[in-house]
Design an enzyme around this catalytic site. Structure first.
Site, PDB file in Angstrom:
ATOM      1  N   CYS A  88       0.864  -1.180   0.000  1.00 24.02           N
ATOM      2  CA  CYS A  88       0.000   0.000   0.000  1.00 24.02           C
ATOM      3  C   CYS A  88       0.899   1.227   0.000  1.00 24.02           C
ATOM      4  O   CYS A  88       1.836   1.321   0.775  1.00 24.02           O
ATOM      5  CB  CYS A  88      -0.883  -0.016   1.252  1.00 24.02           C
ATOM      6  SG  CYS A  88      -2.025   1.373   1.342  1.00 24.02           S
ATOM      7  N   HIS A  99      -8.838  19.356  -3.687  1.00 24.41           N
ATOM      8  CA  HIS A  99      -8.385  19.588  -2.301  1.00 24.41           C
ATOM      9  C   HIS A  99      -9.027  18.605  -1.329  1.00 24.41           C
ATOM     10  O   HIS A  99      -9.420  18.980  -0.224  1.00 24.41           O
ATOM     11  CB  HIS A  99      -8.662  21.034  -1.869  1.00 24.41           C
ATOM     12  CG  HIS A  99      -7.779  22.021  -2.567  1.00 24.41           C
ATOM     13  ND1 HIS A  99      -7.719  23.351  -2.234  1.00 24.41           N
ATOM     14  CD2 HIS A  99      -6.900  21.863  -3.586  1.00 24.41           C
ATOM     15  CE1 HIS A  99      -6.845  23.972  -3.022  1.00 24.41           C
ATOM     16  NE2 HIS A  99      -6.344  23.083  -3.849  1.00 24.41           N
ATOM     17  N   GLU A 149      -2.296  12.086 -14.015  1.00 20.97           N
ATOM     18  CA  GLU A 149      -1.837  12.341 -12.645  1.00 20.97           C
ATOM     19  C   GLU A 149      -0.437  12.923 -12.618  1.00 20.97           C
ATOM     20  O   GLU A 149       0.033  13.392 -11.593  1.00 20.97           O
ATOM     21  CB  GLU A 149      -1.897  11.062 -11.789  1.00 20.97           C
ATOM     22  CG  GLU A 149      -0.938   9.986 -12.214  1.00 20.97           C
ATOM     23  CD  GLU A 149      -0.929   8.774 -11.289  1.00 20.97           C
ATOM     24  OE1 GLU A 149      -1.752   8.704 -10.369  1.00 20.97           O
ATOM     25  OE2 GLU A 149      -0.077   7.910 -11.516  1.00 20.97           O
TER      26      GLU A 149
HETATM   27 ZN   LIG Z   1      -0.376   8.650  -6.749  1.00 23.42          ZN
END
Ligand SMILES: [Zn+2]
Length: 167
Positions: free
Chosen positions: A31, A75, A154
């Site tokens: 993770c 945010h 991203e």
């Molecule tokens: Zn990421």
């Protein structure tokens, strides 16, 4: 007039962004730690022309919808509700997050976006946003739109596109 071709319209604007925190899980027992991205969103609609307006869908409305969808998760800490390894629980004004039943984070609820996805990868975010956009288009009466392509980036040059056929 008979048309043999099809139309694609696209919107990529510098305000179609969201700066959010997330972490993803990998196969096995890995993770990530919490980190953020300046995500960018782009959308392509395919479809027939609106017979009165001669466009596939109104750009002004599309930009407004996309901005609203981005603002809703801007945010925020993006949390997956369908990940078997991550337990997300709302407790009053807080959200607790555990990984494999071990407590990991405590966030103010107002800082979280709880998403019906198994992992907050760009693929799943693109699918989620495409589904949200589909609902908005249906509500706006966009009868001619046949396909939504939604891209989430991203990182510079690192993105996923989800293609959703409406009919
Ligand atoms: Zn990421």
């Amino acid at each position: 007039m008979q048309r043999r071709g099809e139309f694609r319209v696209s919107v990529t604007k510098d305000y179609l962004v969201f700066a959010s925190a997330h972490f993803i899980t990998f196969a096995g027992h890995r993770c990530e730690s919490l980190h953020g991205h300046n995500y960018r969103v782009g959308v392509v609609l395919e479809g027939a022309l609106d017979e009165e307006s001669w466009y596939v869908f109104d750009f002004v409305t599309l930009k407004k919808i996309m901005r609203r969808l981005c603002d809703a998760i801007d945010h925020k800490v993006l949390l997956p509700l369908e990940n078997p390894r991550i337990q997300v629980a709302e407790q009053g004004d807080s959200v607790t997050v555990a990984y494999e039943r071990k407590p990991r984070y405590l966030f103010p609820k107002s800082d979280c976006a709880l998403l019906p996805v198994p992992n907050t990868t760009v693929e799943m975010l693109a699918e989620y946003l495409a589904g949200q956009l589909r609902g908005e288009l249906e509500a706006a009466g966009a009868a001619g739109v046949t396909t939504i392509e939604l891209e989430v980036e991203e990182n510079f040059g690192q993105s996923a596109v989800f293609r959703l056929r409406l009919r």
